[in-house]
Design a protein around this motif. Sequence first.
Motif, PDB file in Angstrom:
ATOM      1  N   ALA A 148      40.481 -32.873  23.153  1.00 42.44           N
ATOM      2  CA  ALA A 148      39.308 -34.167  22.130  1.00 42.44           C
ATOM      3  C   ALA A 148      38.286 -35.311  22.693  1.00 42.44           C
ATOM      4  O   ALA A 148      38.878 -36.357  22.732  1.00 42.44           O
ATOM      5  CB  ALA A 148      40.128 -34.981  20.684  1.00 42.44           C
ATOM      6  N   ILE A 149      37.458 -34.788  23.027  1.00 41.32           N
ATOM      7  CA  ILE A 149      36.326 -35.927  24.212  1.00 41.32           C
ATOM      8  C   ILE A 149      35.500 -36.993  22.478  1.00 41.32           C
ATOM      9  O   ILE A 149      34.722 -35.616  22.115  1.00 41.32           O
ATOM     10  CB  ILE A 149      35.908 -35.571  25.410  1.00 41.32           C
ATOM     11  CG1 ILE A 149      37.157 -34.154  25.949  1.00 41.32           C
ATOM     12  CG2 ILE A 149      34.435 -36.063  25.318  1.00 41.32           C
ATOM     13  CD1 ILE A 149      36.228 -33.469  26.975  1.00 41.32           C
ATOM     14  N   ALA A 150      35.252 -37.761  22.130  1.00 42.67           N
ATOM     15  CA  ALA A 150      34.285 -38.322  20.945  1.00 42.67           C
ATOM     16  C   ALA A 150      32.689 -38.017  21.851  1.00 42.67           C
ATOM     17  O   ALA A 150      32.872 -37.304  22.835  1.00 42.67           O
ATOM     18  CB  ALA A 150      34.629 -39.902  21.070  1.00 42.67           C
ATOM     19  N   GLY A 151      32.039 -37.372  20.834  1.00 43.51           N
ATOM     20  CA  GLY A 151      30.655 -37.023  20.651  1.00 43.51           C
ATOM     21  C   GLY A 151      30.464 -35.964  21.759  1.00 43.51           C
ATOM     22  O   GLY A 151      28.983 -34.939  21.967  1.00 43.51           O
ATOM     23  N   ALA A 152      31.199 -34.688  21.521  1.00 44.05           N
ATOM     24  CA  ALA A 152      31.446 -33.464  22.432  1.00 44.05           C
ATOM     25  C   ALA A 152      31.832 -32.541  21.084  1.00 44.05           C
ATOM     26  O   ALA A 152      32.410 -31.226  21.183  1.00 44.05           O
ATOM     27  CB  ALA A 152      32.071 -33.350  23.467  1.00 44.05           C
ATOM     28  N   ALA A 153      31.766 -32.892  20.234  1.00 41.53           N
ATOM     29  CA  ALA A 153      31.972 -31.519  18.923  1.00 41.53           C
ATOM     30  C   ALA A 153      31.800 -31.144  18.829  1.00 41.53           C
ATOM     31  O   ALA A 153      32.064 -29.960  18.529  1.00 41.53           O
ATOM     32  CB  ALA A 153      32.236 -32.564  17.090  1.00 41.53           C
ATOM     33  N   VAL A 154      30.389 -30.423  18.907  1.00 43.04           N
ATOM     34  CA  VAL A 154      29.791 -29.087  18.437  1.00 43.04           C
ATOM     35  C   VAL A 154      29.420 -28.300  20.231  1.00 43.04           C
ATOM     36  O   VAL A 154      29.896 -27.629  20.423  1.00 43.04           O
ATOM     37  CB  VAL A 154      28.409 -29.516  18.560  1.00 43.04           C
ATOM     38  CG1 VAL A 154      27.480 -28.409  17.960  1.00 43.04           C
ATOM     39  CG2 VAL A 154      28.292 -29.916  17.527  1.00 43.04           C
ATOM     40  N   TYR A 155      29.731 -29.047  21.515  1.00 43.50           N
ATOM     41  CA  TYR A 155      29.911 -28.295  22.588  1.00 43.50           C
ATOM     42  C   TYR A 155      31.598 -27.667  22.793  1.00 43.50           C
ATOM     43  O   TYR A 155      31.690 -26.882  23.007  1.00 43.50           O
ATOM     44  CB  TYR A 155      29.952 -29.508  23.541  1.00 43.50           C
ATOM     45  CG  TYR A 155      29.945 -29.160  25.243  1.00 43.50           C
ATOM     46  CD1 TYR A 155      29.080 -28.159  25.999  1.00 43.50           C
ATOM     47  CD2 TYR A 155      31.193 -29.413  25.777  1.00 43.50           C
ATOM     48  CE1 TYR A 155      29.155 -27.741  27.439  1.00 43.50           C
ATOM     49  CE2 TYR A 155      31.245 -28.749  27.397  1.00 43.50           C
ATOM     50  CZ  TYR A 155      30.481 -27.777  28.106  1.00 43.50           C
ATOM     51  OH  TYR A 155      30.605 -27.468  28.707  1.00 43.50           O
ATOM     52  N   SER A 156      32.544 -28.884  22.684  1.00 40.06           N
ATOM     53  CA  SER A 156      33.535 -28.158  22.429  1.00 40.06           C
ATOM     54  C   SER A 156      33.737 -26.970  21.379  1.00 40.06           C
ATOM     55  O   SER A 156      34.766 -26.323  21.835  1.00 40.06           O
ATOM     56  CB  SER A 156      34.974 -29.398  21.544  1.00 40.06           C
ATOM     57  OG  SER A 156      34.781 -30.819  22.464  1.00 40.06           O
ATOM     58  N   ALA A 157      33.252 -27.082  20.255  1.00 37.15           N
ATOM     59  CA  ALA A 157      33.707 -25.690  19.169  1.00 37.15           C
ATOM     60  C   ALA A 157      32.933 -24.690  20.154  1.00 37.15           C
ATOM     61  O   ALA A 157      33.544 -23.747  19.727  1.00 37.15           O
ATOM     62  CB  ALA A 157      32.343 -26.053  17.770  1.00 37.15           C
ATOM     63  N   THR A 158      31.678 -24.712  20.607  1.00 31.90           N
ATOM     64  CA  THR A 158      31.541 -23.863  20.968  1.00 31.90           C
ATOM     65  C   THR A 158      32.340 -22.433  22.427  1.00 31.90           C
ATOM     66  O   THR A 158      32.363 -22.215  22.645  1.00 31.90           O
ATOM     67  CB  THR A 158      29.781 -23.958  22.335  1.00 31.90           C
ATOM     68  OG1 THR A 158      30.066 -24.413  23.620  1.00 31.90           O
ATOM     69  CG2 THR A 158      29.040 -24.342  21.275  1.00 31.90           C
TER      70      THR A 158
END
Length: 239
Positions: A148-158
């Motif tokens: 979990a990297i704060a600020g990267a929610a959408v990128y992380s989801a992809t």
Amino acid sequence: MSALAGQTAIVTGAGRGIGRAVALALAREGAAVTLAARTRQEIAAVAAEIREGGGRALAVPTDVTQDTAVEALVDQTVAELGRVDLLVTAAGVAAFGPVSGSKPNDWDAMLAVNLRGAMVCARAVVPAMTRQRRGTIVNVASIAATRAIAGAAVYSATKAGIVAFSRVLAEEVRGDGVRVGVILAGATDTPLWDTIPNAPDRGRMLRPEDVARVVVLMAALSPRAALEEITLLPAGGIL
Ligand SMILES: NC(=O)c1ccc[n+]([C@@H]2O[C@H](COP(=O)([O-])OP(=O)(O)OC[C@H]3O[C@@H](n4cnc5c(N)ncnc54)[C@H](OP(=O)(O)O)[C@@H]3O)[C@@H](O)[C@H]2O)c1
């Protein structure tokens, strides 16, 4: 004997950054490489570099969000290079910021390129690889898929999406001699970071060549072995 002599690869995102390093490394190992990205001059420059080194390269301007363009990319590769043994999906885009301040429309490019685009590319090579009863698909995901990297929610989801897709596709095609692997790469010093404010220390990041080395390893392994999920981090950890 070069590890990939006689093999043919398609690399998306091959104009710069990780994809460029992957394309150059595969060519050095003897593979003929089709380079795909939207910016014609960048893939043409990488193709020229490969040819100057004595390798074989085809530059095919392609937007991976356009399904028909992806089909044409694979068709042209098979028509001109004879087969497709390896696909590396390194086309990607990144934008960071808190979910609360983001607009759903701004998520679309990341979903379209990083997730849907990679899936469409993988789907497009499977028939040729299955016919050959041989092939390797390597998807370039990110450590953001699992941490979990704060600020990267959408990128992380992809990226989590492409990890899940890779796992399932691997099960579907292994009986046909096709391997599917995914690399969870940590921060890598590429042009992707040029426009990102407050980027971590680029001097401590991986180099694109580090990721390329792992791709070569995955591609060059004996067909009886499959490297399916690799986490590659800067030695200093997540930056
Ligand atoms: N850099 C990192 O820290 C890092 C870490 C882990 C994973 N990754 C992943 O590794 C991949 C490559 O990243 P990078 O750092 O090398 O990025 P980069 O230097 O920005 O290069 C991205 C490449 O993708 C291409 N691309 C973007 N949109 C495309 C589209 N719609 N169709 C075809 N090609 C497209 C770009 O070319 P055009 O713009 O000309 O199309 C470019 O060649 C991405 O999936 C990224 O998420 C990067």
